[in-house]
Design an enzyme around this catalytic site. Structure first.
Site, mmCIF file in Angstrom:
data_model
loop_
_atom_site.group_PDB
_atom_site.id
_atom_site.type_symbol
_atom_site.label_atom_id
_atom_site.label_comp_id
_atom_site.label_asym_id
_atom_site.label_seq_id
_atom_site.Cartn_x
_atom_site.Cartn_y
_atom_site.Cartn_z
ATOM 1 N N GLY A 11 0.838 -1.204 0.000
ATOM 2 C CA GLY A 11 0.000 0.000 0.000
ATOM 3 C C GLY A 11 0.869 1.248 0.000
ATOM 4 O O GLY A 11 1.845 1.317 0.741
ATOM 5 N N ARG A 72 0.947 -5.127 -5.207
ATOM 6 C CA ARG A 72 1.093 -6.285 -4.309
ATOM 7 C C ARG A 72 1.287 -7.472 -5.241
ATOM 8 O O ARG A 72 0.449 -7.718 -6.104
ATOM 9 C CB ARG A 72 -0.139 -6.463 -3.436
ATOM 10 C CG ARG A 72 -0.464 -5.235 -2.567
ATOM 11 C CD ARG A 72 -1.549 -5.575 -1.555
ATOM 12 N NE ARG A 72 -2.143 -4.398 -0.949
ATOM 13 C CZ ARG A 72 -1.666 -3.759 0.125
ATOM 14 N NH1 ARG A 72 -0.569 -4.196 0.712
ATOM 15 N NH2 ARG A 72 -2.284 -2.712 0.623
ATOM 16 N N ILE A 127 0.880 3.572 6.325
ATOM 17 C CA ILE A 127 0.052 4.412 7.203
ATOM 18 C C ILE A 127 -0.326 3.664 8.476
ATOM 19 O O ILE A 127 -0.733 4.263 9.454
ATOM 20 C CB ILE A 127 -1.221 4.934 6.498
ATOM 21 C CG1 ILE A 127 -2.163 3.791 6.100
ATOM 22 C CG2 ILE A 127 -0.874 5.814 5.308
ATOM 23 C CD1 ILE A 127 -3.586 4.266 5.825
ATOM 24 N N ASP A 128 -0.181 2.325 8.472
ATOM 25 C CA ASP A 128 -0.614 1.536 9.636
ATOM 26 C C ASP A 128 0.302 1.703 10.854
ATOM 27 O O ASP A 128 -0.094 1.364 11.971
ATOM 28 C CB ASP A 128 -0.667 0.045 9.268
ATOM 29 C CG ASP A 128 -1.763 -0.266 8.265
ATOM 30 O OD1 ASP A 128 -2.585 0.628 7.991
ATOM 31 O OD2 ASP A 128 -1.795 -1.401 7.763
ATOM 32 N N ASP A 130 2.713 -0.102 11.851
ATOM 33 C CA ASP A 130 2.755 -1.361 12.593
ATOM 34 C C ASP A 130 4.097 -2.097 12.502
ATOM 35 O O ASP A 130 4.142 -3.314 12.662
ATOM 36 C CB ASP A 130 1.602 -2.274 12.123
ATOM 37 C CG ASP A 130 1.646 -2.545 10.624
ATOM 38 O OD1 ASP A 130 2.488 -1.943 9.931
ATOM 39 O OD2 ASP A 130 0.835 -3.358 10.151
ATOM 40 N N ARG A 172 -4.932 -2.424 9.425
ATOM 41 C CA ARG A 172 -5.366 -3.797 9.188
ATOM 42 C C ARG A 172 -5.282 -4.660 10.441
ATOM 43 O O ARG A 172 -6.213 -5.361 10.781
ATOM 44 C CB ARG A 172 -4.510 -4.401 8.093
ATOM 45 C CG ARG A 172 -5.238 -5.432 7.313
ATOM 46 C CD ARG A 172 -4.387 -6.127 6.315
ATOM 47 N NE ARG A 172 -3.326 -5.304 5.768
ATOM 48 C CZ ARG A 172 -3.026 -5.267 4.491
ATOM 49 N NH1 ARG A 172 -3.743 -5.946 3.643
ATOM 50 N NH2 ARG A 172 -2.006 -4.564 4.051
ATOM 51 N N GLY A 186 -11.602 13.987 19.727
ATOM 52 C CA GLY A 186 -12.528 13.980 20.870
ATOM 53 C C GLY A 186 -13.674 12.990 20.701
ATOM 54 O O GLY A 186 -14.795 13.233 21.154
ATOM 55 N N SER A 216 -24.025 15.087 19.734
ATOM 56 C CA SER A 216 -23.619 14.080 18.759
ATOM 57 C C SER A 216 -22.643 13.106 19.424
ATOM 58 O O SER A 216 -21.948 13.470 20.379
ATOM 59 C CB SER A 216 -22.919 14.777 17.594
ATOM 60 O OG SER A 216 -21.776 15.462 18.068
ATOM 61 N N HIS A 253 -9.645 4.843 1.536
ATOM 62 C CA HIS A 253 -8.353 5.182 0.922
ATOM 63 C C HIS A 253 -8.019 6.666 0.906
ATOM 64 O O HIS A 253 -6.882 7.013 0.557
ATOM 65 C CB HIS A 253 -8.280 4.592 -0.490
ATOM 66 C CG HIS A 253 -8.147 3.096 -0.472
ATOM 67 N ND1 HIS A 253 -9.214 2.265 -0.257
ATOM 68 C CD2 HIS A 253 -7.059 2.293 -0.592
ATOM 69 C CE1 HIS A 253 -8.802 1.001 -0.265
ATOM 70 N NE2 HIS A 253 -7.493 0.995 -0.465
ATOM 71 N N ARG A 256 -4.866 7.322 2.572
ATOM 72 C CA ARG A 256 -3.565 6.972 1.992
ATOM 73 C C ARG A 256 -3.036 8.056 1.058
ATOM 74 O O ARG A 256 -1.865 8.016 0.656
ATOM 75 C CB ARG A 256 -3.688 5.653 1.213
ATOM 76 C CG ARG A 256 -3.814 4.430 2.094
ATOM 77 C CD ARG A 256 -2.708 3.431 1.823
ATOM 78 N NE ARG A 256 -2.778 2.912 0.493
ATOM 79 C CZ ARG A 256 -3.310 1.731 0.161
ATOM 80 N NH1 ARG A 256 -3.795 0.955 1.090
ATOM 81 N NH2 ARG A 256 -3.320 1.326 -1.073
HETATM 82 O O1 F6P Z 1 -1.444 -1.475 4.874
HETATM 83 C C1 F6P Z 1 -1.995 -0.271 4.510
HETATM 84 C C2 F6P Z 1 -3.473 -0.411 4.254
HETATM 85 O O2 F6P Z 1 -3.956 0.853 3.861
HETATM 86 C C3 F6P Z 1 -4.299 -0.982 5.401
HETATM 87 O O3 F6P Z 1 -4.601 -0.015 6.388
HETATM 88 C C4 F6P Z 1 -5.505 -1.500 4.656
HETATM 89 O O4 F6P Z 1 -6.092 -2.572 5.365
HETATM 90 C C5 F6P Z 1 -4.934 -1.996 3.362
HETATM 91 O O5 F6P Z 1 -3.713 -1.298 3.185
HETATM 92 C C6 F6P Z 1 -5.816 -1.783 2.160
HETATM 93 O O6 F6P Z 1 -5.204 -2.351 1.065
HETATM 94 P P1 F6P Z 1 -5.666 -2.156 -0.463
HETATM 95 O O7 F6P Z 1 -5.262 -0.775 -0.883
HETATM 96 O O8 F6P Z 1 -4.934 -3.199 -1.197
HETATM 97 O O9 F6P Z 1 -7.141 -2.299 -0.464
#
Ligand code: F6P
Length: 322
Positions: A11, A72, A127-128, A130, A172, A186, A216, A253, A256
């Site tokens: 990604g 990918r 962006i994760d 992780d 993810r 918040g 809300s 997205h 991203r």
């Molecule tokens: O790993 C980055 C990410 O944006 C995750 O947060 C998300 O689950 C995944 O990629 C989405 O992947 P794709 O763009 O292949 O749908």
């Protein structure tokens, strides 16, 4: 002249271009020829190689996405695919590869390095957030800000109608984006995969919140949450909370894309430079990262596989501050 190949994979994340720029310019400065591989591991297998000059990376530090494109690749997961990729590198006289990406990218790099004696250095960009070995990954800060701004906008319309919103953010396997955007906007409730709750627990927490909360209500949900994401959670609550006007919003997205924040541009520049330095010092199978504002090197295989922990103290604090 020694050659360094560079690719972006998995990604995309805002700041990848700034990292490509930094690797290119640091590489040239250290005396390397820099070769770009388009479309990540897929391009490595298909031989999609391009020379990169310093002028090719002008005007990209502020751009989201990746000029090298990304993909990918299923094929790279097979030994046959990796052998073709390694052979393509050798035919271009390259034995050093810098990979910019997340856990899947680093898994692939670790395997090709071991199988084909290719030197690899990883730059964490997802962006994760992780990956172990860097406090933050490139793109995370931008995604946080994008999500926070979107949630602020949802707050306006939610306030106008006294509505209850379930907002799903990316992540993810981990809840970094959910936790920090929830705190920063918040939100009344934050649901993370790190703190698995069944639907009854979610119901009772929400009832408690709604007892004292009359405006809300925003519930930020990490997409990877075991409870099943925003749509499923909202669906399961509809009956018990029928007097509330509920909506679901999946940010998806948009998190991203966009121009990287100053923080991500600086991080990407530092890590791109450090990656070239690591290669110049003969290091391989490592990831460059920033820990406590200092550049650090971590063995590549230690960066993925284990779960990087979110700071659950922030979640407790968010519950007090809501
Ligand atoms: O790993 C980055 C990410 O944006 C995750 O947060 C998300 O689950 C995944 O990629 C989405 O992947 P794709 O763009 O292949 O749908």
């Amino acid at each position: 002249m020694n050659k360094i190949a560079i690719l972006t994979s998995g990604g995309d994340s805002p700041g990848m271009n700034a990292a490509v720029r930094a690797v290119t310019r640091a590489g040239i400065n250290f005396g390397y020829e820099v070769i770009g591989i388009r479309y990540g591991y897929r391009g490595l297998i298909e031989g999609d190689f391009v020379d990169i000059r310093s002028s090719d990376v002008s005007g990209i530090i502020q751009r989201g996405g990746t000029i090298l494109k990304t993909a990918r690749s299923e094929r790279f997961m097979s030994a046959e695919g990796r052998a073709i990729a390694a052979n393509n590198l050798k035919e271009h006289g390259v034995d050093t590869l810098i990979v910019i990406g997340g856990d899947g990218t680093f898994r692939g790099a670790t395997v090709i390095a071991a199988e084909h004696k290719i030197r690899v250095v990883g730059i964490p960009a997802t962006i994760d957030n992780d990956l172990i070995g860097s406090d933050e990954t490139i793109g995370y800060d931008t995604a946080l800000n994008t999500a926070m701004e979107a949630i602020d906008k949802i707050r306006d319309t939610a306030d106008a109608h006294d509505r209850l919103f379930f907002i799903e953010v990316m992540g993810r396997h981990t809840g970094f984006i959910a936790l920090e955007t929830g705190l920063a906007s918040g939100a009344e409730m934050i649901i993370l995969p790190e703190e698995i709750k069944n639907i009854d627990e979610i119901k009772s927490s929400l009832s408690e919140i709604l007892k004292v909360h009359e405006r809300s209500t925003l519930i930020v949900v990490a997409e990877g949450d075991e409870a099943g994401g925003a749509t499923k959670i909202c669906g399961q609550l509809e009956k018990d909370f029928s007097k509330y006007d509920m909506r679901v919003c999946i940010l998806g997205h948009i998190q991203r894309g966009g121009s990287p924040t100053a923080h991500d541009r600086v991080l990407a520049s530092r890590l791109g430079y450090e990656a070239v330095k690591a290669i110049h010092e003969g290091k391989s199978e490592v990831m460059v990262g920033v820990i406590n504002n200092e550049c650090k090197i971590t063995p590549l295989q230690e960066t993925f596989g284990k779960i990087k922990k979110v700071n659950l103290d922030l979640l407790s604090m968010a519950r007090i501050l809501r």
